[in-house]
Design an enzyme around this catalytic site. Structure first.
Site: not given
Length: 402
Positions: A37, A122, A147, A212, A236, A262, A283, A312, A316, A339, A402
């Protein structure tokens, strides 16, 4: 059998995807996802200019040797571009092998360890009430795990919250948007969200949450401790994991299960986290962690320390990667959850697939190999469009992790 040719397809049916197609003898071909991504063209170039010439003429059944050749044969190892390219080759080789033997891929990975793969959806909303309504919609569709992400009062935007619900896309066209972030406001909001969700839906539904990577270890420890009463399935990415020992501090303060990985590329990124049992779910993804062959090694290490997988599965990652993940999930003993962010109808048309969802579980299907194809003529109608994930700044303008 030999690999005779290869092509890289870059298309954007709603969002950007990079797909590798390897052509072998007897009219058999295999697909691999190599979408990264915001850096899609870098992987496409890496494959076309450096990797493909190295695999032409090789036996596609020599999956492990080709993986080691591409990984160890490059002086500059690891990294998301390199590992995504290797993953694409690896997926395509497994796909060819399954098609050649006329069997679903999971049979080549040891067969079924379960009858289905539990997935989570999600749910996101501008506030707690809207998020609660969205969680209810997923429950109505049969999801057993959801989630939940909510907007934060006082912040104009929050990553993970969008006007798009079922087909939520985190990347934005053009240059990266910049979000404003406040850890203090966020830490006040999240416990309220899960208190409301448990009051509304009870204890049966599995609830998950993603931070995140935006917290320090002690902030993550505080959040995990405050969320214990609502028994999350996992918290997470509570903090950036480059400093793996940072999870020791979180672990000392909370029993909320932790998930991370991820953005990891190799087994070395999570070795300490797994061996010291600092996480509960790993993940790593098929595409960004070097393919099925490498992901199986990570799962084997994790199994020794009672760490489960939770790959993950955002939008994307193309349906090619989702199929590969489901075959992997179905086969490994220490699977935890997968996920599942649904793709748009346009994406599903470009990548017709055999996998399916029913009553909270997914199954890769019984088609040979991965069970996914690419409609090349349709893909050509969706040219690449530059797009990026957002970046975060604190309210004072400082770039935030992040």
């Amino acid at each position: 059998m030999k690999i005779r040719d290869a092509k890289v397809f870059v298309c954007s049916p709603g969002r950007n995807f990079v797909t590798l197609k390897l052509y072998a003898d007897e009219g058999i071909s295999g697909l691999g996802d190599c979408t990264l991504n915001g850096r899609e063209l870098a992987v496409a170039s890496y494959l076309t200019d450096h990797v493909i010439p190295c695999v032409i003429g090789r036996d596609p059944f020599q999956t492990e040797d080709i993986w080691q050749y591409l990984y160890r044969g490059a002086y500059w190892r690891k990294g998301p571009v390199t590992m995504s390219a290797i993953a694409a080759v690896d997926m395509a080789l497994w796909d060819i092998k399954g098609k050649s033997l006329n069997t679903p891929l999971y049979n080549l990975l040891g067969g079924k360890s379960r009858t289905g793969v539990m997935v989570y959806g999600h749910a996101n909303g501008r506030d707690i009430e809207e998020t609660g309504d969205e969680v209810g919609k997923y429950i109505e569709q049969g999801y057993l795990a959801v989630r939940a992400q909510s907007g934060v009062p006082g912040l104009p935007t929050t990553y993970g919250v969008s006007d798009d619900k079922m087909f939520y896309e985190p990347a934005a066209k053009g240059l990266p948007p910049e979000n404003v972030w406040s850890t203090e406001k966020y830490l006040m909001q999240v416990p309220k969200l899960f208190k409301a969700l448990r009051a509304k839906y009870g204890d049966e539904i599995h609830l998950l949450h993603d931070s995140h990577h935006r917290l320090t270890p002690i902030e993550a420890a505080r959040l995990g401790k405050e969320l214990e009463a609502y028994h999350l399935f996992w918290l997470e990415d509570p903090t950036p994991a480059e400093l793996q020992e940072g999870f020791r501090l979180i672990r000392r303060h909370t029993t909320t299960p932790l998930a991370v990985g991820e953005v990891f590329n190799t087994i070395f990124d999570c070795q300490q986290l797994i061996e010291e049992q600092l996480i509960d779910y790993i993940r790593t993804t098929v595409v960004h962690a070097g393919g099925i062959s490498h992901l199986r090694k990570i799962a084997s290490l994790a199994e020794m320390y009672q760490v489960r997988t939770g790959s993950h599965g955002a939008t994307d990652l193309s349906p090619v990667c989702m199929a590969a993940a489901l075959h992997f999930d179905l086969s490994v003993h220490n699977f935890g959850i997968q996920e599942y962010m649904r793709h748009t109808p346009e994406t599903d048309q470009v990548f017709p697939h055999a996998y399916s969802f029913e009553n909270g579980f997914m199954h890769p299907g019984e088609a040979p190999g991965l069970g996914v194809d690419i409609d090349e003529s349709l893909a050509a109608k969706y040219p690449y469009e530059r797009a990026y994930l957002p970046v975060n700044r604190r309210q004072d303008g400082t770039m935030h992790s992040w």
